[in-house]
Design an enzyme around this catalytic site. Structure first.
Site, PDB file in Angstrom:
ATOM      1  N   HIS A 109       0.828  -1.205   0.000  1.00 49.44           N
ATOM      2  CA  HIS A 109       0.000   0.000   0.000  1.00 49.44           C
ATOM      3  C   HIS A 109       0.869   1.264   0.000  1.00 49.44           C
ATOM      4  O   HIS A 109       0.458   2.308   0.485  1.00 49.44           O
ATOM      5  CB  HIS A 109      -0.940   0.004   1.216  1.00 49.44           C
ATOM      6  CG  HIS A 109      -1.910  -1.143   1.216  1.00 49.44           C
ATOM      7  ND1 HIS A 109      -2.735  -1.426   2.280  1.00 49.44           N
ATOM      8  CD2 HIS A 109      -2.195  -2.069   0.275  1.00 49.44           C
ATOM      9  CE1 HIS A 109      -3.481  -2.496   1.992  1.00 49.44           C
ATOM     10  NE2 HIS A 109      -3.166  -2.904   0.787  1.00 49.44           N
TER      11      HIS A 109
HETATM   12  C1  LIG Z   1       0.628  -7.656  -4.652  1.00 51.27           C
HETATM   13  C2  LIG Z   1      -0.296  -6.515  -4.272  1.00 51.27           C
HETATM   14  C3  LIG Z   1      -1.385  -6.760  -3.428  1.00 51.27           C
HETATM   15  C4  LIG Z   1      -2.253  -5.719  -3.075  1.00 51.27           C
HETATM   16  N1  LIG Z   1      -3.404  -6.006  -2.398  1.00 51.27           N
HETATM   17  C5  LIG Z   1      -4.372  -5.053  -2.316  1.00 51.27           C
HETATM   18  C6  LIG Z   1      -5.675  -5.373  -1.869  1.00 51.27           C
HETATM   19  O1  LIG Z   1      -6.022  -6.533  -1.597  1.00 51.27           O
HETATM   20  N2  LIG Z   1      -6.594  -4.361  -1.768  1.00 51.27           N
HETATM   21  C7  LIG Z   1      -6.281  -3.072  -2.091  1.00 51.27           C
HETATM   22  O2  LIG Z   1      -7.147  -2.211  -1.946  1.00 51.27           O
HETATM   23  N3  LIG Z   1      -5.052  -2.746  -2.541  1.00 51.27           N
HETATM   24  C8  LIG Z   1      -4.110  -3.707  -2.694  1.00 51.27           C
HETATM   25  N4  LIG Z   1      -2.891  -3.385  -3.227  1.00 51.27           N
HETATM   26  C9  LIG Z   1      -2.574  -1.960  -3.502  1.00 51.27           C
HETATM   27  C10 LIG Z   1      -3.225  -1.384  -4.760  1.00 51.27           C
HETATM   28  O3  LIG Z   1      -3.305  -2.357  -5.776  1.00 51.27           O
HETATM   29  C11 LIG Z   1      -2.399  -0.165  -5.208  1.00 51.27           C
HETATM   30  O4  LIG Z   1      -2.365   0.770  -4.168  1.00 51.27           O
HETATM   31  C12 LIG Z   1      -2.968   0.515  -6.447  1.00 51.27           C
HETATM   32  O5  LIG Z   1      -3.101  -0.433  -7.483  1.00 51.27           O
HETATM   33  C13 LIG Z   1      -2.075   1.665  -6.905  1.00 51.27           C
HETATM   34  O6  LIG Z   1      -2.669   2.291  -8.026  1.00 51.27           O
HETATM   35  P1  LIG Z   1      -1.941   3.461  -8.849  1.00 51.27           P
HETATM   36  O7  LIG Z   1      -2.902   3.878  -9.901  1.00 51.27           O
HETATM   37  O8  LIG Z   1      -1.428   4.488  -7.907  1.00 51.27           O
HETATM   38  O9  LIG Z   1      -0.681   2.764  -9.502  1.00 51.27           O
HETATM   39  P2  LIG Z   1      -0.631   1.521 -10.509  1.00 51.27           P
HETATM   40  O10 LIG Z   1      -1.882   0.750 -10.477  1.00 51.27           O
HETATM   41  O11 LIG Z   1       0.647   0.818 -10.231  1.00 51.27           O
HETATM   42  O12 LIG Z   1      -0.569   2.211 -11.947  1.00 51.27           O
HETATM   43  C14 LIG Z   1       0.570   2.814 -12.479  1.00 51.27           C
HETATM   44  C15 LIG Z   1       0.676   2.409 -13.945  1.00 51.27           C
HETATM   45  O13 LIG Z   1       1.617   3.261 -14.604  1.00 51.27           O
HETATM   46  C16 LIG Z   1       2.414   2.505 -15.478  1.00 51.27           C
HETATM   47  N5  LIG Z   1       3.668   3.235 -15.678  1.00 51.27           N
HETATM   48  C17 LIG Z   1       4.611   3.525 -14.741  1.00 51.27           C
HETATM   49  N6  LIG Z   1       5.623   4.215 -15.293  1.00 51.27           N
HETATM   50  C18 LIG Z   1       5.309   4.387 -16.616  1.00 51.27           C
HETATM   51  C19 LIG Z   1       5.965   5.022 -17.715  1.00 51.27           C
HETATM   52  N7  LIG Z   1       7.154   5.632 -17.577  1.00 51.27           N
HETATM   53  N8  LIG Z   1       5.353   4.988 -18.939  1.00 51.27           N
HETATM   54  C20 LIG Z   1       4.152   4.380 -19.106  1.00 51.27           C
HETATM   55  N9  LIG Z   1       3.501   3.754 -18.090  1.00 51.27           N
HETATM   56  C21 LIG Z   1       4.072   3.768 -16.863  1.00 51.27           C
HETATM   57  C22 LIG Z   1       2.568   1.171 -14.784  1.00 51.27           C
HETATM   58  O14 LIG Z   1       2.893   0.141 -15.685  1.00 51.27           O
HETATM   59  C23 LIG Z   1       1.193   0.982 -14.121  1.00 51.27           C
HETATM   60  O15 LIG Z   1       0.292   0.258 -14.942  1.00 51.27           O
HETATM   61  C24 LIG Z   1      -1.989  -4.396  -3.552  1.00 51.27           C
HETATM   62  C25 LIG Z   1      -0.894  -4.150  -4.392  1.00 51.27           C
HETATM   63  C26 LIG Z   1      -0.054  -5.197  -4.774  1.00 51.27           C
HETATM   64  C27 LIG Z   1       1.102  -4.896  -5.703  1.00 51.27           C
END
Ligand SMILES: Cc1cc2nc3c(=O)[nH]c(=O)nc-3n(C[C@H](O)[C@H](O)[C@H](O)COP(=O)(O)OP(=O)(O)OC[C@H]3O[C@@H](n4cnc5c(N)ncnc54)[C@H](O)[C@@H]3O)c2cc1C
Ligand SMILES: *[C@@H]1O[C@H](CO)[C@@H](O)[C@H](O)[C@H]1NC(C)=O
Ligand SMILES: *[C@@H]1O[C@H](CO)[C@@H](O)[C@H](O)[C@H]1NC(C)=O
Ligand SMILES: *[C@@H]1O[C@H](CO)[C@@H](O)[C@H](O)[C@H]1NC(C)=O
Length: 587
Positions: free
Chosen positions: A522
């Site tokens: 998280h």
């Molecule tokens: C193993 C795991 C278990 C988890 N379990 C839970 C759970 O059960 N419940 C819950 O609520 N949360 C859970 N989480 C946390 C939750 O999934 C994350 O907090 C959330 O997905 C983050 O979202 P975000 O949009 O900030 O980033 P992300 O979803 O990581 O999105 C960022 C995106 O940007 C892309 N990107 C990065 N840099 C570049 C670039 N230079 N060019 C193009 N694209 C790029 C990446 O490929 C990615 O797809 C878990 C996370 C993980 C990894």
């Protein structure tokens, strides 16, 4: 040498089970998953992009926030999404509940997960796939509480509508098995009350939350929210890695974002620019590691650090990369004398002292697949890995341990974890560039437990776990005579991180918290509200650039963040379109 606790050798039963499990997996794969791909006609490999193209909005990162944001914006504007990873559809490591963990242990360059190890010594993962973290995660779905929404200054009604918009497509009610039910009842016995039943809401007490997994065990992700997109006004490019955001500065009082440079899957360079128009914008949604990293690579960050990497400074912004936090997670492994269902997180105990109790149980890897000896995973096989001093935890040694385990009877792996997560947390650290290559991980330091209140919350969480394990409701899932001390000793021996263990690791709750700390993934921060972006998520000091994702959070919302990350994508999409329409009416 790796020792294993108990167990009986290879048996005929085991083989028969394997065959049945293999057949079942095959059946599920062929008959239940062929229709999964929504067949979006706007999804393409990046190499089809022309060398130069123009859009109203360019969203960098098709992750948990990026997908709902882009889908919403496409209702009224031309939108480009640049996602560095591939499609989640058709990959059983992502779509099947039974393969949770497969993606995060896949270390290949094409894996939907990119491993990183924080400077603290905790093994962690970041997404590299359309749908982002929602394709890798444990699926638990739970909203932020009213206080969080209020503190964020969000519009409560739009927040509610945005959660519902998300839930319509990705959230389900879990089917509860015996072990998860026992944890639920044990929490109530332990005083985590009242019992609030099944709810997405964040309320003190014990509850059953939502999940991304449907009744057939199929995962739904943020990529599914692209169903809401207007196909004629959106283009989503896969394997499109953004290297730099471009700024216009000539004749302007402050820098204005106007384009991006990205590379396709063949390594060819493309540029995308904003159409003319006061309301057109670039929106970073690259996650808590990706967004601060890309700002720095584009010249927005602490000037001395950028200069040290030969990056031309566009804006000296010392707060980029600050406030990185990862909620510490500590778990207790409990072997069970009776069979246990396979389940990821379904129950949450929301205590008044800022510790959240959750649980995962059963052997959740697809039966028949090789055992993945990995770190910090919800697998009893990890609980079964015994004393290996940190320095000896090489991939070879872990593979050896895994091989030994594969010879054991399945019964040895009956059991589960009860874990606690510290809210906030109050401890935080920072992120810095390692190289100028956006494919490389930056260095991240979280400083777990540097704030003593986080440690107090962890200790109180472990005390609550002890009460749950000793509850009447949970008693049948615990070997008689196995004390909490024995369980802590057992857990402390598992290779969950790269930290040295002190001799009092299992005799002092404080030391147990510190030495066996893991991530619950998280992590957040790096582009925080009030420090890097303003309350409209606009990058301060720059025009036409926002950040909308988990990097903006001051604290992790609710018990688990993903519901709120998706909600925020939708919420900001609606807000941005409203501003666009208001502007048009004024013209
Ligand atoms: C193993 C795991 C278990 C988890 N379990 C839970 C759970 O059960 N419940 C819950 O609520 N949360 C859970 N989480 C946390 C939750 O999934 C994350 O907090 C959330 O997905 C983050 O979202 P975000 O949009 O900030 O980033 P992300 O979803 O990581 O999105 C960022 C995106 O940007 C892309 N990107 C990065 N840099 C570049 C670039 N230079 N060019 C193009 N694209 C790029 C990446 O490929 C990615 O797809 C878990 C996370 C993980 C990894
Ligand atoms: C699934 O994950 C395993 C490793 O955990 C990997 O070997 C395999 O190639 C992955 N499959 C796909 C389709 O990505
Ligand atoms: C747990 O470990 C401690 C320290 O290694 C040891 O002194 C103690 O006897 C163990 N207790 C149990 C119940 O295994
Ligand atoms: C545990 O032991 C270490 C020394 O091995 C000591 O520094 C530390 O203070 C002890 N922790 C607690 C909480 O007693």
């Amino acid at each position: 040498m790796v020792e294993l606790i108990g167990g009986s050798p290879h048996s005929g039963w085991w083989r028969i089970l394997l065959v049945i499990a293999f057949a079942a997996t095959f059946f599920l794969h062929v008959f239940c998953h062929s229709g999964d791909d929504p067949g979006y006609n706007f999804l393409h490999k990046a190499s089809i992009a022309p060398p130069i193209s123009y859009y109203d909005y360019i969203v960098i990162g098709g992750g948990t926030a990026g997908c709902p944001l882009a889908a919403t914006l496409s209702k009224n504007a031309d939108v480009l999404v640049l996602e560095r990873g591939g499609s989640p559809y058709g990959n059983p490591n992502i779509t099947l509940f039974s393969s949770f963990g497969a993606a995060i242990s896949d270390l290949s360059p094409t894996s939907p997960s990119q491993r990183f190890i924080s400077e603290d010594g905790v093994v962690n993962a970041r997404a590299r796939v359309l749908g982002g973290g929602s394709c890798l995660n444990a699926g638990f779905y739970s909203r932020a509480g009213p206080v969080y929404v209020q503190d964020a200054g969000w519009d409560g009604q739009l927040v509610k509508e945005s959660y519902q918009w998300v839930e319509e497509v990705v959230a389900f009610r879990p089917e509860m098995g015996g072990w998860q039910s026992a944890v639920r009842d044990g929490l109530v016995e332990a005083g985590v009350v009242p019992y609030n039943g099944f709810t997405y809401e964040h309320i003190q007490g014990t509850k059953v939350g939502g999940t991304l997994f449907d009744k057939e065990g199929k995962r739904h992700t943020a990529a599914d929210l692209l169903k809401y997109a207007n196909p004629s006004r959106i283009r989503v490019l896969l394997h499109a890695t953004v290297h730099k955001i471009l700024f216009r500065r000539k004749g302007l009082t402050r820098p204005r974002a106007h384009g991006v440079i990205f590379r396709d899957e063949l390594g060819n360079v493309h540029r995308a620019y904003l159409n003319r128009g006061a309301k057109n914008e670039i929106i970073l949604a690259s996650g808590a590691l990706g967004s601060p990293q890309l700002l720095m690579l584009s010249g927005v960050g602490p000037a001395p650090h950028l200069k040290a990497h030969n990056i031309e400074v566009v804006l000296d912004q010392p707060m980029v990369g600050r406030g990185m936090s990862d909620n510490p997670m500590n778990a207790v492994y409990i072997p069970s004398p009776i069979p246990v269902e396979v389940a990821l997180i379904q129950v949450a105990g929301i205590t008044p002292f800022g510790s959240y109790i959750e649980a995962a149980c059963g052997e959740n890897f697809a039966a028949g697949a090789p055992i993945r000896a990995d770190f910090g995973m919800f697998s009893p096989k990890i609980g079964r890995l015994s004393t290996l001093p940190p320095k000896k935890r090489t991939p070879e040694a872990l593979a050896k341990a895994a091989e030994l385990m594969s010879k054991l009877d399945a019964r040895v792996f009956q059991g589960g974890f009860i874990l606690e997560k510290v809210t906030g947390p109050l401890s935080n650290g920072h992120l810095e560039l390692r190289t100028r290559n956006p494919n490389d991980n930056p260095t991240v330091t979280f400083n777990y437990f540097s704030n003593p209140q986080d440690l107090t919350r962890c200790v109180q969480g472990i005390q609550t776990i002890e009460k749950v394990i000793n509850s009447r409701a949970f008693s049948k899932y615990k070997y008689k005579g196995m004390t909490f001390q024995t369980l802590l000793n057992l857990t402390a021996q598992a290779p969950v991180n790269l930290l040295p263990h002190h001799p009092n690791v299992s005799t002092s709750f404080e030391q147990f918290c510190k030495d066996t700390v893991m991530t619950i993934w998280h992590y957040h921060g790096g582009c925080q509200v009030g420090r890097v972006v303003d309350s409209d998520y606009k990058v301060m000091g720059i025009d036409a650039l926002r950040v909308v994702d988990g990097s903006t959070f001051l604290a992790s919302p609710g018990t688990n963040p993903q519901a709120t990350v998706m909600m925020l994508g939708r919420y900001m999409g609606v807000k941005i379109l409203r501003e666009r329409l208001a502007h048009r009416e004024h013209q």
